[in-house]
Design a protein around this motif. Structure first.
Motif, PDB file in Angstrom:
ATOM      1  N   LEU A  62       0.835  -1.195   0.000  1.00  0.00           N
ATOM      2  CA  LEU A  62       0.000   0.000   0.000  1.00  0.00           C
ATOM      3  C   LEU A  62       0.875   1.252   0.000  1.00  0.00           C
ATOM      4  CD1 LEU A  62      -2.612  -1.239   2.605  1.00  0.00           C
ATOM      5  CD2 LEU A  62      -2.880  -1.156   0.124  1.00  0.00           C
ATOM      6  N   LEU A  63       0.508   2.190  -0.848  1.00  0.00           N
ATOM      7  CA  LEU A  63       1.341   3.376  -1.041  1.00  0.00           C
ATOM      8  C   LEU A  63       1.539   4.171   0.257  1.00  0.00           C
ATOM      9  CD1 LEU A  63       2.874   5.173  -3.021  1.00  0.00           C
ATOM     10  CD2 LEU A  63       0.719   6.291  -3.595  1.00  0.00           C
ATOM     11  N   THR A  64       0.532   4.193   1.123  1.00  0.00           N
ATOM     12  CA  THR A  64       0.668   4.914   2.396  1.00  0.00           C
ATOM     13  C   THR A  64       1.900   4.451   3.149  1.00  0.00           C
ATOM     14  OG1 THR A  64      -1.717   5.107   2.600  1.00  0.00           O
ATOM     15  CG2 THR A  64      -0.437   5.401   4.618  1.00  0.00           C
ATOM     16  N   ASN A  65       2.030   3.134   3.276  1.00  0.00           N
ATOM     17  CA  ASN A  65       3.124   2.575   4.056  1.00  0.00           C
ATOM     18  C   ASN A  65       4.473   2.953   3.467  1.00  0.00           C
ATOM     19  OD1 ASN A  65       5.028  -0.003   4.409  1.00  0.00           O
ATOM     20  ND2 ASN A  65       3.790   0.288   6.241  1.00  0.00           N
ATOM     21  N   THR A  66       4.590   2.837   2.161  1.00  0.00           N
ATOM     22  CA  THR A  66       5.852   3.145   1.494  1.00  0.00           C
ATOM     23  C   THR A  66       6.257   4.603   1.704  1.00  0.00           C
ATOM     24  OG1 THR A  66       5.305   1.511  -0.174  1.00  0.00           O
ATOM     25  CG2 THR A  66       7.027   3.085  -0.738  1.00  0.00           C
ATOM     26  N   LEU A  67       5.306   5.506   1.504  1.00  0.00           N
ATOM     27  CA  LEU A  67       5.644   6.921   1.619  1.00  0.00           C
ATOM     28  C   LEU A  67       5.808   7.344   3.072  1.00  0.00           C
ATOM     29  CD1 LEU A  67       3.394   8.517  -1.156  1.00  0.00           C
ATOM     30  CD2 LEU A  67       5.760   7.749  -1.294  1.00  0.00           C
ATOM     31  N   GLY A  81      -4.539   0.041   6.158  1.00  0.00           N
ATOM     32  CA  GLY A  81      -5.237  -0.258   4.914  1.00  0.00           C
ATOM     33  C   GLY A  81      -6.524   0.509   4.701  1.00  0.00           C
ATOM     34  N   MET A  82      -6.962   1.251   5.712  1.00  0.00           N
ATOM     35  CA  MET A  82      -8.237   1.974   5.604  1.00  0.00           C
ATOM     36  C   MET A  82      -7.996   3.324   4.924  1.00  0.00           C
ATOM     37  SD  MET A  82     -10.392  -0.181   6.964  1.00  0.00           S
ATOM     38  CE  MET A  82      -9.428  -1.492   6.227  1.00  0.00           C
ATOM     39  N   VAL A  83      -9.022   4.178   4.941  1.00  0.00           N
ATOM     40  CA  VAL A  83      -8.912   5.472   4.266  1.00  0.00           C
ATOM     41  C   VAL A  83      -7.668   6.210   4.755  1.00  0.00           C
ATOM     42  CG1 VAL A  83      -9.967   7.741   3.999  1.00  0.00           C
ATOM     43  CG2 VAL A  83     -11.375   5.687   3.906  1.00  0.00           C
ATOM     44  N   SER A  84      -6.910   6.714   3.827  1.00  0.00           N
ATOM     45  CA  SER A  84      -5.651   7.357   4.170  1.00  0.00           C
ATOM     46  C   SER A  84      -5.468   8.625   3.360  1.00  0.00           C
ATOM     47  CB  SER A  84      -4.522   6.370   3.870  1.00  0.00           C
ATOM     48  OG  SER A  84      -3.299   7.046   3.786  1.00  0.00           O
ATOM     49  N   SER A  85      -5.183   9.711   4.056  1.00  0.00           N
ATOM     50  CA  SER A  85      -4.989  10.967   3.338  1.00  0.00           C
ATOM     51  C   SER A  85      -3.694  11.627   3.786  1.00  0.00           C
ATOM     52  CB  SER A  85      -6.184  11.890   3.556  1.00  0.00           C
ATOM     53  OG  SER A  85      -6.389  12.092   4.933  1.00  0.00           O
ATOM     54  N   ASN A 116      -4.320   4.427   0.190  1.00  0.00           N
ATOM     55  CA  ASN A 116      -4.418   2.985   0.355  1.00  0.00           C
ATOM     56  C   ASN A 116      -5.195   2.336  -0.785  1.00  0.00           C
ATOM     57  OD1 ASN A 116      -2.810   2.477   2.563  1.00  0.00           O
ATOM     58  ND2 ASN A 116      -4.415   2.957   4.039  1.00  0.00           N
ATOM     59  N   THR A 117      -5.511   3.102  -1.825  1.00  0.00           N
ATOM     60  CA  THR A 117      -6.096   2.489  -3.016  1.00  0.00           C
ATOM     61  C   THR A 117      -5.063   2.439  -4.138  1.00  0.00           C
ATOM     62  OG1 THR A 117      -6.958   4.576  -3.871  1.00  0.00           O
ATOM     63  CG2 THR A 117      -8.413   3.294  -2.457  1.00  0.00           C
ATOM     64  N   ILE A 118      -3.795   2.537  -3.780  1.00  0.00           N
ATOM     65  CA  ILE A 118      -2.724   2.413  -4.770  1.00  0.00           C
ATOM     66  C   ILE A 118      -1.836   1.249  -4.353  1.00  0.00           C
ATOM     67  CG2 ILE A 118      -0.663   3.504  -5.739  1.00  0.00           C
ATOM     68  CD1 ILE A 118      -3.142   4.817  -6.786  1.00  0.00           C
ATOM     69  N   ASN A 119      -1.665   0.309  -5.251  1.00  0.00           N
ATOM     70  CA  ASN A 119      -0.784  -0.832  -5.023  1.00  0.00           C
ATOM     71  C   ASN A 119       0.551  -0.525  -5.692  1.00  0.00           C
ATOM     72  OD1 ASN A 119       0.558  -3.355  -5.291  1.00  0.00           O
ATOM     73  ND2 ASN A 119      -1.394  -4.400  -4.980  1.00  0.00           N
ATOM     74  N   GLU A 237      -3.592   0.910 -17.060  1.00  0.00           N
ATOM     75  CA  GLU A 237      -3.680   0.304 -15.727  1.00  0.00           C
ATOM     76  C   GLU A 237      -5.123   0.023 -15.379  1.00  0.00           C
ATOM     77  OE1 GLU A 237      -1.607   2.099 -12.329  1.00  0.00           O
ATOM     78  OE2 GLU A 237      -3.327   1.537 -11.120  1.00  0.00           O
ATOM     79  N   LEU A 238      -5.322  -1.125 -14.727  1.00  0.00           N
ATOM     80  CA  LEU A 238      -6.631  -1.462 -14.204  1.00  0.00           C
ATOM     81  C   LEU A 238      -6.461  -1.755 -12.722  1.00  0.00           C
ATOM     82  CD1 LEU A 238      -9.577  -2.026 -15.139  1.00  0.00           C
ATOM     83  CD2 LEU A 238      -8.932  -4.438 -15.213  1.00  0.00           C
ATOM     84  N   PHE A 239      -7.267  -1.120 -11.907  1.00  0.00           N
ATOM     85  CA  PHE A 239      -7.205  -1.368 -10.468  1.00  0.00           C
ATOM     86  C   PHE A 239      -8.590  -1.778  -9.985  1.00  0.00           C
ATOM     87  CE2 PHE A 239      -7.879  -0.155  -6.084  1.00  0.00           C
ATOM     88  CZ  PHE A 239      -6.742  -0.614  -5.459  1.00  0.00           C
ATOM     89  N   ASP A 240      -8.625  -2.900  -9.271  1.00  0.00           N
ATOM     90  CA  ASP A 240      -9.898  -3.404  -8.763  1.00  0.00           C
ATOM     91  C   ASP A 240      -9.705  -3.677  -7.275  1.00  0.00           C
ATOM     92  OD1 ASP A 240     -12.274  -4.614  -8.273  1.00  0.00           O
ATOM     93  OD2 ASP A 240     -11.953  -6.328  -9.589  1.00  0.00           O
TER      94      ASP A 240
END
Lengths: 612, 354
Positions: A62-67, A81-85, A116-119, A237-240
């Motif tokens: 999840l992008l949140t964790n990386t950044l 993993g929940m809503v992240s801003s 958290n909607t970016i892998n 890109e397709l994200f589901d």
């Protein structure tokens, strides 16, 4: 810095994980192609922090964790993993622009991206640039911008990489990439899937119920050089994803959220004489469904389809002087529950110039103006310069005016939307010093940012919440990065990467610090390699935050320090397997970045990285 | 003989006082607890947080911003969005509509007793009739078809019956053994459902002409504030009505048609044969029988959003809708003078009197 040098530079720094890049000139002859070339070409006077794929593998998908662990950006995460801003340099969630291969992908509905909607498995490299960037990247680039990129290699290449990770709370993370290249063709394919039961325990005895999530991302980049002067590239890109939203208390109403997003970009690059033109067509489809009560089938939704046509013409007036115009038309059709259906069309014209005046001095200028019926568009500019005083020391300056446009929700929400909203505007300046000494690199940037016409939803006297241009915020602070590596006896390799951010972000009228903006944030990553052994230590410190607008300290969230440790060993003749494990939060810190939203305690993962 | 007269009076006085104290001995003891003389304010709390209850003494001299945590520091919290409180003789029942539970506490000491946490879905308001609690639930927000009332056995704290009402429901009021349920939520809906607790069924449904904001019952009549959109206005304007329904005959009449405005009359409450209501941040006061819109308001609230409103024992209570920090309430006399401004929790929405 020519390509060859840069490539070696990348090679050296890969073990360190980080790649700081000041500037890189990309021409069609380069063998590694980055479509978001403006990031390299027009970042004069500022620092770009690039996370290579080796850093991405050291973090959750999840992008949140990386950044969060590698950059100064602060995150407000409603549990793992929940809503992240984000809050980048003290700004609000919709004041960080996210670019996918150079295309702005912030939501049409709320102007933000949920990190958290970016892998991250879908990208080769992720870059972060602090400070305004609206001249090139448009709306939202106020605090800074985050760039998700797929690179294409035009050289003989055939490479598979499979990364599998399994951990606590039945967390599965699989990432596969395939790169195929010739001097004429290049293919970059990435498939990643991440899922977790995410049922960790809370320090107060509770459990993270209904927090499970899963997502799949498929990303492809394809490039073809027709001849010396023409090439065509496609990115798609397709994200589901489906995420349940965790409950604080067991009896709460269970909800979930589904995202189905696709992003597509076709570009044709052509050079003639001293001109290079890039024609781009992009189509973005953003589609979400929110199930507000899982006991019922009903849901609310939003869907926005965006067509972008872009013409980018650069002209090398002289060897050291380039002019660039970018014309963009963005057409969005959006619909949703409580929104009806609305079209909006935005035409933007930008003019950019960069000039290498001397070998140790260069500057750039940029202007942008948009035309749309939806809001009053301000005139934007950017000016930056870099001066090298010695090999040891250089100075950067940059100033810009940036904006964030009103969103679909702001404008069209039924009986609440406000069609008279103005864009949020930001006027900012920064000055940075970069010190280089052998393998040590230290940069310190001070900035000031004045944001006006902030859009805020406030209840009217009739009790209905409506968006208004209300607040003015002034932000100033320091951002700093440190990188260092050293090799002993050719066997022991150490590296250190650290960031520190000091942020004052205050409401101009009240003088109070904005809620959920810490004064201090520190990250640190340390690597040690010995032969086939690799270890990594990560630290994150986030200072106290206010949760109330009047800065009532009774409700503050405590500061926290989180540490992760990983160790891996490479097997095989050519070290093509790596097997490793990781301890996340080894201090077992009890922490939350949002009131009442605990993050997991100590937990474990194992991984296998397989290269062929 | 002045002295004798005085002694006689004194002697008489002793007898009277004695008999008084004897009487006192036979009375039930007054309820004991720190929160006997005063009232509670429910605070919704932050979206990600927990709701709280503030207490303010009758003399307005002392207050506690978070009385539940003061008394019960080790119990789990009151939940997300504290919506309302209802009472029986000994207990207070605190409804959390975000966490779907009701916390039971002693109404005078606020000590934790228990929790009701099953079969509730967005619970809103409650009333106790004949030892049973009736609590409205909104369930799925997108429709009123599933809205229901639960009947709770207060001995066991369990739900013993679920009654689907079939339209949006919200506040309820007990009158002469019947429960009158507001058949609208957030101004959406135009009915008042009458529930008979002896049969646990809806016996009558009254309808209002405009969409229902609030109602009260006095002397055999329902007084209801309703509103209608005025077509073709931008921003949309509305007209408020004071409607009156005869409980005996079901006859409906319009008592007042208010002037057209973007901010319309709301929060009707009746106290001592007087109707109180608000427009925006202004409070108005009219006699029960008045058919004219008043020219002058009684008072103007100092906040910008009157989120909670009540009138009780010759005092007017208004809570400021602040949702990003602790908020305040103001207490006025019924002639409109400000008595006190007191800090309470975040998002205060209602007043409950001990």
């Amino acid at each position: 810095m020519n390509f060859r040098f840069n490539y070696i530079f990348v090679g050296i720094l890969l073990c360190a994980g980080f790649l700081y890049s000041q500037e890189r000139t990309v021409t069609p002859l380069d063998s590694v192609y980055l479509t978001d070339s403006k990031l390299k070409e027009y970042s004069t006077g500022r620092d770009v922090l690039t996370l290579s794929d080796s850093i991405l593998y050291q973090n959750r998908a999840l992008l949140t964790n990386t950044l969060n662990f590698n950059t100064p950006i602060y995150f407000k995460e409603n549990g793992l993993g929940m809503v992240s801003s984000p809050s980048f340099r003290g700004t609000t969630a919709s004041q960080t622009a996210v670019l996918w291969n150079g295309i702005n992908i912030n939501s049409q509905f709320n102007g933000q991206l949920d990190f958290n909607t970016i892998n991250t498995g879908a990208y080769n490299e992720i870059s972060v640039r602090g400070g305004g960037g609206s001249v090139v990247y448009g709306t939202g680039a106020i605090g800074g911008s985050v760039h998700l990129n797929t690179t294409l290699s035009f050289e003989k290449l055939h490479e598979h990489n499979l990364f599998l990770q399994y951990g606590s709370y039945t967390t599965r993370d699989a990432r596969y990439t395939f790169k195929l290249g010739t001097d004429q063709w290049s293919l970059n394919l990435a498939l990643s899937r991440n899922s977790s039961d995410n049922d960790y325990e809370y320090p107060n005895g509770g459990e993270n119920l209904n927090g499970q999530f899963e997502n799949t991302a498929f990303n492809v980049g394809l490039g073809f050089k027709i001849n010396d002067k023409n090439s065509i590239r496609i990115f798609s890109e397709l994200f589901d994803g489906e995420r349940h939203f965790s409950l604080i208390r067991a009896s709460e109403t269970a909800t979930k959220y589904q995202d189905l997003n696709s992003k597509n970009l076709l570009e044709w690059e052509s050079s003639f004489g001293d001109f290079i033109s890039v024609t781009r067509l992009a189509y973005l489809d953003e589609h979400y469904k929110y199930f507000g009560n899982l006991n019922y089938d009903s849901f609310t939704f939003g869907r926005a389809k965006t067509f972008i046509a872009k013409y980018d013409l650069s002209y090398s007036v002289l060897d050291n002087l380039t002019l660039n115009t970018v014309l963009t038309n963005t057409n969005t059709t959006g619909e949703g529950s409580s929104l009806g259906e609305n079209d909006r069309n935005i035409f933007a014209a930008a003019l950019l110039m960069k000039h290498q005046l001397a070998s140790d001095f260069k500057y750039e200028l940029g202007f942008r103006k948009e035309a749309t019926a939806n809001y009053d568009s301000p005139f934007l500019f950017s000016v930056g310069a870099t001066k090298d005083f010695s090999d040891f020391f250089s100075l950067n300056v940059n100033a810009s005016r940036n904006f964030r446009i009103p969103t679909y929700n702001d404008l069209y929400w039924s009986s609440a939307g406000n069609p008279d909203l103005l864009p949020e505007k930001s006027l900012q300046g920064q000055i940075g010093a970069v010190f280089n000494y052998r393998s040590l690199r230290l940069n310190i940037t001070g900035y000031y940012n004045s944001v006006t016409d902030m859009i805020r939803w406030l209840p009217g006297s009739d009790g209905v919440w409506r968006p208004v241009n209300e607040d003015e915020v002034q932000i100033y602070g320091l951002e700093s990065g440190l990188n260092w590596f050293k090799t002993f006896k050719n066997k022991h390799r150490f590296s250190l990467n650290a960031t520190y951010a000091y942020t004052i972000s205050e409401n101009k009228e009240t003088g109070y610090q904005l809620i959920y903006v810490p004064f201090h944030k520190v990250t640190a990553g340390m690597n040690y390699n010995y032969k086939r052994l690799h270890t990594n230590l990560q630290f994150l410190y986030v200072g106290e935050v206010f949760t109330r607008s009047d800065n009532n300290s009774r409700y503050n969230l405590d500061p926290y320090t989180v540490g992760n440790f990983s160790m891996g060993y490479r097997f095989g003749k050519s070290e093509q397997f790596e097997l490793g494990g990781r301890i996340n939060n080894f201090f077992d810190a009890e922490y939350q970045s949002v009131e009442n939203r605990w993050m997991p305690g100590r937990n474990f993962t194992m991984y296998l990285n397989f290269k062929l | 003989m002045k002295i004798n007269k005085l002694s006689l009076l004194a002697l008489l006085g002793v007898f009277i006082l004695n008999s008084c104290s004897n009487d006192d001995d036979n009375l039930e003891p007054l309820p004991e607890g720190d929160y006997t003389d005063g009232f509670f304010v429910t605070n919704e709390g932050m979206f990600e947080g927990r709701g709280t209850v503030s207490f303010i003494s009758d003399d307005l001299q002392t207050s506690d911003i978070d009385v539940y945590s003061t008394v019960n520091p080790s119990e789990s919290d009151l939940g997300q969005f504290v919506q309302s409180i209802f009472f029986d003789e000994d207990n207070a029942y605190v409804i959390s509509n975000g966490s779907n539970y009701i916390t039971v506490v002693d109404r005078y000491t606020f000590e934790y007793i228990g929790v009701i946490d099953s079969e509730l879905s967005i619970p809103r308001y409650g009333e106790v009739v004949n030892g049973k609690a009736y609590v409205t639930n909104q369930g799925d927000f997108s429709t009123g078809a599933d809205d229901y009332v639960v009947v709770i056995d207060l001995e066991t704290l369990t739900v013993e019956n679920t009654l689907i009402i079939g339209n949006k429901i919200d506040k309820l009021e007990e009158e002469d053994g019947l429960i009158y349920i507001q058949g609208s939520a957030f101004n959406d809906g135009n009915s008042i459902n009458v529930l008979d607790p002896t049969s646990n069924s809806i016996t009558t449904t009254y309808t209002t002409e405009g969409s229902l904001n609030s109602f009260d019952i006095e002397d055999g009549f329902i007084y209801a504030l309703t509103r209608k959109d005025v077509e073709g206005t931008d921003p949309l304007e509305k007209v408020a009505y004071l409607e009156k329904i005869d409980l005996a005959t079901g006859n409906r009449s319009t008592q007042i048609v208010f002037s057209q405005a973007t901010s319309v009359a709301k929060n009707l409450t009746i106290e001592d044969d007087t109707i109180y209501y608000m427009i925006g941040t202004s409070v108005y006061k009219i006699a029960l029988s008045t058919s004219e819109e008043p020219l002058q308001d009684l008072l103007t609230f100092s906040g910008n959003l009157a989120y909670g409103f009540d009138v009780e024992d010759d005092r007017i209570f208004i809570a400021q809708g602040t949702f990003d920090s602790d908020s305040f309430v103001e207490i006025y006399s019924t002639n409109g003078s400000l008595l006190k401004n007191i800090t309470v929790g975040l998002g205060p929405n209602g007043f409950y009197f001990n």
